[in-house]
Design a protein around this motif. Structure first.
Motif, mmCIF file in Angstrom:
data_model
loop_
_atom_site.group_PDB
_atom_site.id
_atom_site.type_symbol
_atom_site.label_atom_id
_atom_site.label_comp_id
_atom_site.label_asym_id
_atom_site.label_seq_id
_atom_site.Cartn_x
_atom_site.Cartn_y
_atom_site.Cartn_z
ATOM 1 N N LEU A 93 0.852 -1.192 0.000
ATOM 2 C CA LEU A 93 0.000 0.000 0.000
ATOM 3 C C LEU A 93 0.885 1.238 0.000
ATOM 4 O O LEU A 93 1.730 1.412 0.884
ATOM 5 C CB LEU A 93 -0.936 0.014 1.203
ATOM 6 N N LEU A 94 0.684 2.087 -1.003
ATOM 7 C CA LEU A 94 1.432 3.330 -1.123
ATOM 8 C C LEU A 94 0.507 4.499 -0.827
ATOM 9 O O LEU A 94 -0.655 4.506 -1.251
ATOM 10 C CB LEU A 94 2.012 3.491 -2.524
ATOM 11 N N VAL A 95 1.006 5.463 -0.097
ATOM 12 C CA VAL A 95 0.303 6.711 0.149
ATOM 13 C C VAL A 95 1.062 7.827 -0.553
ATOM 14 O O VAL A 95 2.239 8.062 -0.250
ATOM 15 C CB VAL A 95 0.178 7.006 1.655
ATOM 16 N N ASP A 96 0.409 8.452 -1.524
ATOM 17 C CA ASP A 96 1.037 9.529 -2.301
ATOM 18 C C ASP A 96 2.408 9.104 -2.832
ATOM 19 O O ASP A 96 3.376 9.862 -2.809
ATOM 20 C CB ASP A 96 1.151 10.798 -1.461
ATOM 21 N N GLN A 102 2.072 -2.912 4.391
ATOM 22 C CA GLN A 102 2.017 -4.166 3.642
ATOM 23 C C GLN A 102 1.084 -5.131 4.361
ATOM 24 O O GLN A 102 0.888 -5.043 5.570
ATOM 25 C CB GLN A 102 3.413 -4.788 3.504
ATOM 26 N N ALA A 103 0.514 -6.050 3.588
ATOM 27 C CA ALA A 103 -0.387 -7.046 4.167
ATOM 28 C C ALA A 103 -0.296 -8.316 3.333
ATOM 29 O O ALA A 103 0.270 -8.328 2.229
ATOM 30 C CB ALA A 103 -1.821 -6.524 4.205
ATOM 31 N N THR A 104 -0.833 -9.405 3.867
ATOM 32 C CA THR A 104 -0.916 -10.666 3.143
ATOM 33 C C THR A 104 -2.322 -11.225 3.305
ATOM 34 O O THR A 104 -3.092 -10.779 4.163
ATOM 35 C CB THR A 104 0.102 -11.694 3.677
ATOM 36 N N ARG A 132 -5.615 -6.322 5.195
ATOM 37 C CA ARG A 132 -6.105 -5.240 6.059
ATOM 38 C C ARG A 132 -4.976 -4.253 6.341
ATOM 39 O O ARG A 132 -3.869 -4.631 6.721
ATOM 40 C CB ARG A 132 -6.644 -5.808 7.371
ATOM 41 N N PHE A 133 -5.277 -2.976 6.165
ATOM 42 C CA PHE A 133 -4.312 -1.908 6.406
ATOM 43 C C PHE A 133 -4.929 -0.938 7.410
ATOM 44 O O PHE A 133 -6.051 -0.457 7.215
ATOM 45 C CB PHE A 133 -3.990 -1.166 5.107
ATOM 46 N N THR A 134 -4.201 -0.640 8.471
ATOM 47 C CA THR A 134 -4.722 0.224 9.531
ATOM 48 C C THR A 134 -3.759 1.375 9.813
ATOM 49 O O THR A 134 -2.615 1.388 9.343
ATOM 50 C CB THR A 134 -4.954 -0.578 10.823
ATOM 51 N N GLU A 144 -2.494 3.627 -3.401
ATOM 52 C CA GLU A 144 -2.296 2.559 -4.383
ATOM 53 C C GLU A 144 -2.133 1.252 -3.615
ATOM 54 O O GLU A 144 -1.377 1.193 -2.648
ATOM 55 C CB GLU A 144 -1.044 2.797 -5.232
ATOM 56 N N ILE A 145 -2.819 0.213 -4.056
ATOM 57 C CA ILE A 145 -2.616 -1.121 -3.504
ATOM 58 C C ILE A 145 -2.122 -2.011 -4.637
ATOM 59 O O ILE A 145 -2.870 -2.344 -5.560
ATOM 60 C CB ILE A 145 -3.902 -1.702 -2.886
ATOM 61 N N TRP A 146 -0.829 -2.358 -4.585
ATOM 62 C CA TRP A 146 -0.216 -3.211 -5.606
ATOM 63 C C TRP A 146 -0.448 -4.664 -5.214
ATOM 64 O O TRP A 146 -0.145 -5.075 -4.087
ATOM 65 C CB TRP A 146 1.274 -2.914 -5.718
ATOM 66 N N LEU A 147 -0.987 -5.438 -6.151
ATOM 67 C CA LEU A 147 -1.336 -6.827 -5.888
ATOM 68 C C LEU A 147 -0.106 -7.726 -5.943
ATOM 69 O O LEU A 147 0.884 -7.407 -6.619
ATOM 70 C CB LEU A 147 -2.381 -7.294 -6.902
ATOM 71 N N PRO A 148 -0.143 -8.857 -5.236
ATOM 72 C CA PRO A 148 1.008 -9.777 -5.247
ATOM 73 C C PRO A 148 1.372 -10.194 -6.668
ATOM 74 O O PRO A 148 0.509 -10.648 -7.430
ATOM 75 C CB PRO A 148 0.514 -10.969 -4.417
ATOM 76 N N HIS A 149 2.635 -10.057 -7.017
ATOM 77 C CA HIS A 149 3.029 -10.208 -8.416
ATOM 78 C C HIS A 149 3.050 -11.653 -8.897
ATOM 79 O O HIS A 149 3.074 -11.896 -10.105
ATOM 80 C CB HIS A 149 4.391 -9.539 -8.662
ATOM 81 N N THR A 150 3.040 -12.624 -7.986
ATOM 82 C CA THR A 150 3.062 -14.024 -8.416
ATOM 83 C C THR A 150 1.870 -14.818 -7.885
ATOM 84 O O THR A 150 1.912 -16.040 -7.834
ATOM 85 C CB THR A 150 4.369 -14.713 -7.986
ATOM 86 N N GLU A 151 0.806 -14.141 -7.476
ATOM 87 C CA GLU A 151 -0.415 -14.805 -7.044
ATOM 88 C C GLU A 151 -1.585 -14.340 -7.896
ATOM 89 O O GLU A 151 -1.899 -13.145 -7.930
ATOM 90 C CB GLU A 151 -0.746 -14.486 -5.579
#
Length: 392
Positions: A93-96, A102-104, A132-134, A144-151
């Motif tokens: 998860l990126l902010v600006d 990060q989460a799994t 979940r991101f808190t 931005e939420i970048w998805l797992p690159h190999t899942e």
């Protein structure tokens, strides 16, 4: 803990997705694809079918004041028979623009590769889960939420504790990149640490990553997909898969390169195109493929099984590939001044190998990805590089 009345559920639609070429509605939600449906119908093997559905470079982008964000997904994870289950894929998860959390997601489907050569597999279905991101900054921000690159990741629901807004087009240039498993992200630690993602961040561009593990084989349907995709910048990292699958001889390889470029030029006649040859890979510099897995010591490595003497008969090695790619660009550049060549050893060469050896003899480790991303950004996006805003 939030109650169900505190949450705002936002449908996951293409309005908040970036880095994809197509989406598929599934029984669970939305599945991003990195090849369009027409191309997917022409895929000849399971390896590419899986690779293009793994969302390397695909991310959700939205504006919000939310301090807590939940993303329900159904991942499909991959394991090789006889090896431990993989670690859960990471969601960045990126902010600006800054990596903030990060989460799994535990559980999900498990795809067990039972034969590395044929890529035959068994699928065991499992439950969906939640990333979940808190404790995110309580201000207006672009997330931005970048998805797992190999899942493979089916997107089910997005929940936040504040409204979500679509982010207008950033106006940044779009970089369309095609390559092999290294571009896809093999051995990278998390999705924004894949070398094209690192280079895109440094270059200030929007990435569309068409790196497909084991599958950069000059397939015409991939060239057509690139032809039909909007892009301001295009790069092609070609060669390693052609060698390690032993898919072609020299006579077929050179026309295939020209045909791939011709197809892309049908849709992008003047777009800067950078053709990149393979990075250093000592086991295949002068030895043809095919590659074979080597499980010595219980650790997966690869070895080249071809005969170097057969280069004279047209068998391909990385050095042969580099010479041929440089020659092809030189010949075409007479009529195509926007076509450029980059020797992959300028991204990762002998000194880099000495500092960051290839753990499995083919793929760089996370530090190697950083080095490749830094070198690409420096050579392509700055100074007189072909992707610089104003090349010298």
């Amino acid at each position: 803990m939030k109650t169900e009345h505190d949450w705002i559920t936002t449908p996951v639609t293409t309005d908040i997705l970036r880095g994809f070429l197509d989406v598929e509605a599934t029984a669970h939600g939305l599945l991003p694809h990195r090849l369009p449906a027409q191309a997917r119908r022409q895929i000849p093997d399971d390896q590419l079918a899986v690779a293009e559905a793994q969302p390397s470079g695909v991310r959700l982008v939205f504006r919000t004041r939310a301090t807590t964000i939940e993303l329900d997904t159904l991942p499909t994870k991959r394991v090789y028979l006889g090896f431990p289950a993989p670690a859960d894929g990471v969601y960045d998860l990126l902010v600006d623009g800054h990596l903030t959390a990060q989460a799994t997601v535990a559980g999900g489907n498990l795809r067990t590769i039972t034969d590395m050569v044929t890529q035959s597999a068994e699928l065991r279905e499992g439950p969906a889960g939640t990333a979940r991101f808190t404790d995110l900054p309580a201000r207006d921000k672009i997330v931005e939420i970048w998805l797992p690159h190999t899942e493979i990741t089916e997107l089910i629901a997005l929940r936040t504790d504040a409204p979500v807004e679509k982010v207008p087009d950033s106006g940044r240039r779009v970089w369309l990149h095609h390559g092999s498993s290294i571009s896809h992200g093999s051995n990278a630690a998390h999705p924004t640490a894949v070398w094209p993602a690192l280079a895109a961040a440094k270059g200030g561009v929007e990435l569309v990553n068409m790196g497909f593990s084991g599958s950069a084989l000059l397939d015409p349907f991939i060239a057509r997909a690139m032809r039909d995709t909007l892009a301001d910048l295009i790069s092609l990292k070609i060669g390693i898969n052609v060698v390690n699958t032993d898919a072609m001889r020299l006579r077929a390889f050179t026309p295939a390169v020209h045909g791939f470029l011709d197809t892309i030029r049908e849709g992008h006649p003047t777009t800067p195109v950078l053709l990149v040859s393979p990075i250093l890979c000592p086991i295949q510099e002068d030895t043809p493929g095919p590659l074979a897995p080597d499980f010595g010591g219980g650790v997966l490595r690869f070895k080249a099984t071809g005969d170097p003497a057969e280069r004279a008969a047209g068998r391909l090695t990385l050095n042969v590939i580099r010479d041929e790619l440089a020659r092809a660009v030189g010949r075409r550049a007479v009529d195509d001044p926007n076509l450029h060549y980059l020797d992959g050893r300028d991204l990762y060469g002998e000194s880099d190998y000495a500092e960051f050896p290839l753990p499995d003899e083919v793929h760089p480790d996370p530090a190697g990805h950083r080095r490749i991303g830094e070198n690409f950004a420096q050579l392509a996006f700055t100074g007189g590089g072909p992707f610089a805003d104003q090349p010298a």
